[in-house]
Design a protein around this motif. Structure first.
Motif, PDB file in Angstrom:
ATOM      1  N   ASP A 231       7.658  10.781  -4.433  1.00 35.89           N
ATOM      2  CA  ASP A 231       8.207   9.562  -5.025  1.00 35.89           C
ATOM      3  C   ASP A 231       8.157   8.371  -4.086  1.00 35.89           C
ATOM      4  O   ASP A 231       8.588   7.274  -4.451  1.00 35.89           O
ATOM      5  CB  ASP A 231       9.661   9.800  -5.465  1.00 35.89           C
ATOM      6  N   GLY A 232       7.671   8.574  -2.879  1.00 37.06           N
ATOM      7  CA  GLY A 232       7.602   7.469  -1.921  1.00 37.06           C
ATOM      8  C   GLY A 232       6.611   6.422  -2.387  1.00 37.06           C
ATOM      9  O   GLY A 232       5.432   6.733  -2.603  1.00 37.06           O
ATOM     10  N   PRO A 233       7.024   5.180  -2.539  1.00 37.61           N
ATOM     11  CA  PRO A 233       6.127   4.157  -3.100  1.00 37.61           C
ATOM     12  C   PRO A 233       4.926   3.843  -2.230  1.00 37.61           C
ATOM     13  O   PRO A 233       3.888   3.422  -2.735  1.00 37.61           O
ATOM     14  CB  PRO A 233       7.040   2.928  -3.258  1.00 37.61           C
ATOM     15  N   THR A 234       5.043   4.044  -0.927  1.00 37.10           N
ATOM     16  CA  THR A 234       3.930   3.770  -0.018  1.00 37.10           C
ATOM     17  C   THR A 234       3.358   5.049   0.573  1.00 37.10           C
ATOM     18  O   THR A 234       2.148   5.264   0.566  1.00 37.10           O
ATOM     19  CB  THR A 234       4.377   2.847   1.135  1.00 37.10           C
ATOM     20  N   ALA A 235       4.227   5.904   1.065  1.00 35.44           N
ATOM     21  CA  ALA A 235       3.774   7.108   1.764  1.00 35.44           C
ATOM     22  C   ALA A 235       2.930   8.006   0.867  1.00 35.44           C
ATOM     23  O   ALA A 235       1.955   8.618   1.318  1.00 35.44           O
ATOM     24  CB  ALA A 235       4.976   7.876   2.307  1.00 35.44           C
ATOM     25  N   SER A 236       3.287   8.106  -0.404  1.00 36.06           N
ATOM     26  CA  SER A 236       2.571   9.007  -1.305  1.00 36.06           C
ATOM     27  C   SER A 236       1.152   8.547  -1.591  1.00 36.06           C
ATOM     28  O   SER A 236       0.339   9.315  -2.108  1.00 36.06           O
ATOM     29  CB  SER A 236       3.329   9.144  -2.629  1.00 36.06           C
ATOM     30  N   ARG A 237       0.832   7.282  -1.240  1.00 31.09           N
ATOM     31  CA  ARG A 237      -0.506   6.752  -1.489  1.00 31.09           C
ATOM     32  C   ARG A 237      -1.410   6.848  -0.270  1.00 31.09           C
ATOM     33  O   ARG A 237      -2.588   6.469  -0.340  1.00 31.09           O
ATOM     34  CB  ARG A 237      -0.423   5.277  -1.928  1.00 31.09           C
ATOM     35  N   ALA A 238      -0.873   7.351   0.828  1.00 31.11           N
ATOM     36  CA  ALA A 238      -1.672   7.439   2.049  1.00 31.11           C
ATOM     37  C   ALA A 238      -2.830   8.410   1.844  1.00 31.11           C
ATOM     38  O   ALA A 238      -2.696   9.449   1.173  1.00 31.11           O
ATOM     39  CB  ALA A 238      -0.808   7.895   3.217  1.00 31.11           C
ATOM     40  N   LEU A 239      -3.965   8.083   2.439  1.00 31.58           N
ATOM     41  CA  LEU A 239      -5.145   8.934   2.324  1.00 31.58           C
ATOM     42  C   LEU A 239      -4.848  10.335   2.837  1.00 31.58           C
ATOM     43  O   LEU A 239      -4.218  10.513   3.880  1.00 31.58           O
ATOM     44  CB  LEU A 239      -6.312   8.323   3.106  1.00 31.58           C
ATOM     45  N   GLY A 240      -5.302  11.315   2.108  1.00 32.02           N
ATOM     46  CA  GLY A 240      -5.026  12.708   2.425  1.00 32.02           C
ATOM     47  C   GLY A 240      -3.791  13.198   1.700  1.00 32.02           C
ATOM     48  O   GLY A 240      -3.840  14.189   0.970  1.00 32.02           O
ATOM     49  N   TYR A 241      -2.698  12.507   1.847  1.00 31.19           N
ATOM     50  CA  TYR A 241      -1.455  12.878   1.188  1.00 31.19           C
ATOM     51  C   TYR A 241      -1.583  12.691  -0.327  1.00 31.19           C
ATOM     52  O   TYR A 241      -1.168  13.551  -1.110  1.00 31.19           O
ATOM     53  CB  TYR A 241      -0.302  12.063   1.753  1.00 31.19           C
ATOM     54  N   GLN A 242      -2.134  11.583  -0.729  1.00 29.31           N
ATOM     55  CA  GLN A 242      -2.350  11.319  -2.151  1.00 29.31           C
ATOM     56  C   GLN A 242      -3.232  12.394  -2.782  1.00 29.31           C
ATOM     57  O   GLN A 242      -2.952  12.905  -3.870  1.00 29.31           O
ATOM     58  CB  GLN A 242      -3.008   9.945  -2.320  1.00 29.31           C
TER      59      GLN A 242
END
Length: 307
Positions: A231-242
């Motif tokens: 649910d992290g608005p920024t962290a969840s979009r990081a490459l690899g994590y996304q």
């Protein structure tokens, strides 16, 4: 000769910036300030290629692990904190070495960027539209309004797309038009950018992603789920994590790895375009065996400049 007031080591992902930043900090009696937005997050270590403490050669690193994965990374907040650290290090006679590939974050430190406010009602409408239409459609709209901004923002990064559209609506100007034309950088900084041949860098990215998955990136993502990563608005979009999140709980992690490689290569091209537009950078070949010496020659050529 006294060292420069600030050294910046920028450029695309996987070019060797982190190691060079540490080497320069050791030579100059300095400390590193992180300028990679994803490395701001606690627990996001493997997928961001965060240097382990043993790899930092005893050099203090700042602005690593300062956000929870549920928090939004803010350029305005980063600008304030980074400048505070730079001033403190300079007052203590230490050389700040700003290292990373987040171009807007670096420019926010170097130039007089002012960040427009927000309109909660407008933001809510845009976020509702994002949920309904998806980031690709919103990115296409941004490309019509501001092609330069669309080039700098990933089509999957809904948060940044919404912010760009919000700024355009609030100011009546293109998002990128609010960025000042680069003049003399704040602090009379020395700006270095590291790059590599495209084919070589593509191969390095593939190897790097393979190492990340082998080192436990999937387990790292799973371990961050209870902390709210999804649910992290920024962290969840990081490459690899996304890409890993898209395949959990039982998806195809080989596909996640391939998608991470493809996404990273696209991101590298955007980073390269961003930094190449700024003519203040001195470019260095990350593959050069004497990279450290070349970087030091540039820095020493500017040593003693007035602050």
């Amino acid at each position: 000769m006294s060292p420069p007031p600030l050294v910046v080591v920028a450029g695309p992902t996987a070019t060797g910036k982190s190691d060079l930043g540490v080497a320069l900090a050791v030579e100059l009696g300095g400390e590193v300030i992180n300028a990679d937005a994803s490395q701001l997050y606690r627990g996001m270590d493997i997928g961001t290629a965060k240097l382990r403490p043993a790899e930092r050669a005893g050099v203090p690193h700042h602005l690593l692990d300062v956000l929870d994965v549920t928090q939004t990374a803010s350029v305005a907040a980063y600008q304030r904190r980074a400048r505070e650290i730079i001033e403190r290090l300079r007052a203590a006679g230490r050389t700040p070495v700003l290292v990373g590939g987040s171009g807007l974050y670096i420019q926010s430190v170097l130039d007089d960027l002012e960040f427009p406010g927000t309109d909660p009602a407008l933001r809510a409408r845009l976020e509702a539209e994002l949920a309904e239409r998806g980031p690709q459609a919103m990115h296409a709209r941004l490309a019509e309004l501001d092609p330069a901004a669309a080039e700098a923002v990933l089509p999957t990064n809904g948060r940044r797309i919404v912010r760009a559209l919000e700024v355009i609506a609030l100011t009546g100007k293109p998002f990128r038009a609010r960025l000042p034309e680069p003049g003399p950088p704040r602090y009379d900084a020395v700006l270095l950018a590291v790059d590599r041949d495209t084919a070589e860098l593509d191969a390095r990215i593939a190897r790097r992603v393979a190492r990340m998955f082998a080192a436990g990136l999937v387990d790292e993502v799973r371990g961050l789920l209870p902390a709210g990563l999804a649910d992290g608005p920024t962290a969840s979009r990081a490459l690899g994590y996304q890409q890993v999140l898209a395949e959990l709980p039982g998806g195809d992690m080989a596909r996640a790895a391939v998608d991470t490689v493809v996404g990273t290569r696209r991101f590298v091209r955007r980073q390269r375009s961003w930094f190449r537009r700024d003519k203040r950078y001195t470019w260095l070949d990350g593959a050069a065996p004497d990279l450290r010496e070349r970087a030091l020659a540039v820095v020493r050529g500017r040593a003693g400049s007035p602050a």
